[in-house]
Design a protein around this motif. Structure first.
Motif, mmCIF file in Angstrom:
data_model
loop_
_atom_site.group_PDB
_atom_site.id
_atom_site.type_symbol
_atom_site.label_atom_id
_atom_site.label_comp_id
_atom_site.label_asym_id
_atom_site.label_seq_id
_atom_site.Cartn_x
_atom_site.Cartn_y
_atom_site.Cartn_z
ATOM 1 N N SER A 215 -47.968 60.715 30.461
ATOM 2 C CA SER A 215 -48.980 59.750 30.028
ATOM 3 C C SER A 215 -48.750 59.302 28.593
ATOM 4 N N GLY A 216 -48.005 60.096 27.826
ATOM 5 C CA GLY A 216 -47.789 59.793 26.415
ATOM 6 C C GLY A 216 -48.843 60.395 25.509
ATOM 7 N N LEU A 217 -49.874 60.993 26.084
ATOM 8 C CA LEU A 217 -50.938 61.618 25.290
ATOM 9 C C LEU A 217 -50.601 63.094 25.079
ATOM 10 N N PRO A 218 -50.368 63.515 23.834
ATOM 11 C CA PRO A 218 -49.904 64.874 23.591
ATOM 12 C C PRO A 218 -50.999 65.938 23.504
ATOM 13 N N THR A 219 -52.244 65.549 23.655
ATOM 14 C CA THR A 219 -53.348 66.492 23.512
ATOM 15 C C THR A 219 -53.321 67.537 24.625
ATOM 16 N N PRO A 220 -53.411 68.834 24.271
ATOM 17 C CA PRO A 220 -53.432 69.872 25.308
ATOM 18 C C PRO A 220 -54.681 69.743 26.181
ATOM 19 N N SER A 221 -54.491 69.905 27.476
ATOM 20 C CA SER A 221 -55.615 69.876 28.412
ATOM 21 C C SER A 221 -56.219 71.269 28.514
ATOM 22 N N ALA A 222 -57.375 71.351 29.161
ATOM 23 C CA ALA A 222 -57.999 72.658 29.401
ATOM 24 C C ALA A 222 -57.061 73.529 30.227
ATOM 25 N N ALA A 223 -56.376 72.946 31.210
ATOM 26 C CA ALA A 223 -55.426 73.710 32.028
ATOM 27 C C ALA A 223 -54.258 74.208 31.184
ATOM 28 N N ASP A 224 -53.782 73.393 30.236
ATOM 29 C CA ASP A 224 -52.701 73.816 29.336
ATOM 30 C C ASP A 224 -53.128 75.041 28.527
ATOM 31 N N LEU A 225 -54.337 74.998 28.000
ATOM 32 C CA LEU A 225 -54.848 76.111 27.193
ATOM 33 C C LEU A 225 -55.012 77.370 28.040
ATOM 34 N N THR A 226 -55.566 77.220 29.230
ATOM 35 C CA THR A 226 -55.771 78.362 30.119
ATOM 36 C C THR A 226 -54.445 79.007 30.494
ATOM 37 N N PHE A 227 -53.458 78.185 30.866
ATOM 38 C CA PHE A 227 -52.150 78.715 31.257
ATOM 39 C C PHE A 227 -51.482 79.427 30.088
ATOM 40 N N THR A 228 -51.542 78.842 28.909
ATOM 41 C CA THR A 228 -50.920 79.436 27.719
ATOM 42 C C THR A 228 -51.521 80.804 27.424
ATOM 43 N N ARG A 229 -52.828 80.877 27.471
ATOM 44 C CA ARG A 229 -53.497 82.159 27.191
ATOM 45 C C ARG A 229 -53.144 83.194 28.254
ATOM 46 N N ALA A 230 -53.069 82.779 29.516
ATOM 47 C CA ALA A 230 -52.714 83.710 30.589
ATOM 48 C C ALA A 230 -51.289 84.226 30.415
ATOM 49 N N LEU A 231 -50.358 83.330 30.098
ATOM 50 C CA LEU A 231 -48.972 83.750 29.904
ATOM 51 C C LEU A 231 -48.850 84.717 28.723
ATOM 52 N N ALA A 232 -49.503 84.414 27.628
ATOM 53 C CA ALA A 232 -49.464 85.305 26.461
ATOM 54 C C ALA A 232 -50.059 86.670 26.810
ATOM 55 N N ARG A 233 -51.137 86.653 27.588
ATOM 56 C CA ARG A 233 -51.820 87.897 27.961
ATOM 57 C C ARG A 233 -50.948 88.784 28.854
ATOM 58 N N VAL A 234 -50.222 88.207 29.826
ATOM 59 C CA VAL A 234 -49.388 89.034 30.702
ATOM 60 C C VAL A 234 -48.072 89.431 30.027
ATOM 61 N N ALA A 235 -47.586 88.621 29.106
ATOM 62 C CA ALA A 235 -46.316 88.902 28.437
ATOM 63 C C ALA A 235 -46.438 90.029 27.416
#
Length: 129
Positions: free
Chosen positions: A82-102
């Motif tokens: 889309s060209g819009l670089p703003t993180p979505s709620a799904a982006d934030l959720t996935f990032t936190r989940a990955l950091a938490r399991v890693a």
């Protein structure tokens, strides 16, 4: 026998973004993960195809590959066609989940980048990681 080449250290957002340059102009969302050694040199890359508006890499696949490669750190990146670089709620959720399991496995999520045609957004620079 030739010695193995010494790979450059991925030390900043611009060197990390260069690893994922092919994501910038993809017509559908794609994600990729760079697996890094303890000195943050590239060991391997993972690539995940998505749809027009989303991509959902498997946490299990990412962690499995990181453990097989004996990675110490990883960088996640995905594009926003889309060209819009703003993180979505799904982006934030996935990032936190990955950091938490890693983290308990000794893996550092060094950054999550969102790439558009002209912009790179770093979750680390935003204070999310």
């Amino acid at each position: 026998m030739h010695p193995a080449p010494v790979l450059p250290r991925i030390a900043d957002v611009s060197s990390a973004a260069a690893l994922f340059a092919d994501l910038r102009h993809a017509p559908a969302e794609r994600a990729a993960v760079a697996l890094l050694d303890p000195e943050w040199r590239l060991l391997a890359m993972l690539d995940f195809e998505g749809r027009r508006g989303s991509v959902s890499p498997s946490l299990r696949d990412i962690v499995r590959a990181a453990l097989v490669q004996d990675a110490a750190a990883l960088i996640l990146a995905h594009n926003h066609p889309s060209g819009l670089p703003t993180p979505s709620a799904a982006d934030l959720t996935f990032t936190r989940a990955l950091a938490r399991v890693a983290q308990p496995l000794g893996l550092v999520l060094a950054d999550h980048l969102i790439l558009t045609g002209l912009t790179t957004v770093s979750f680390r620079d935003l204070g999310i990681l």
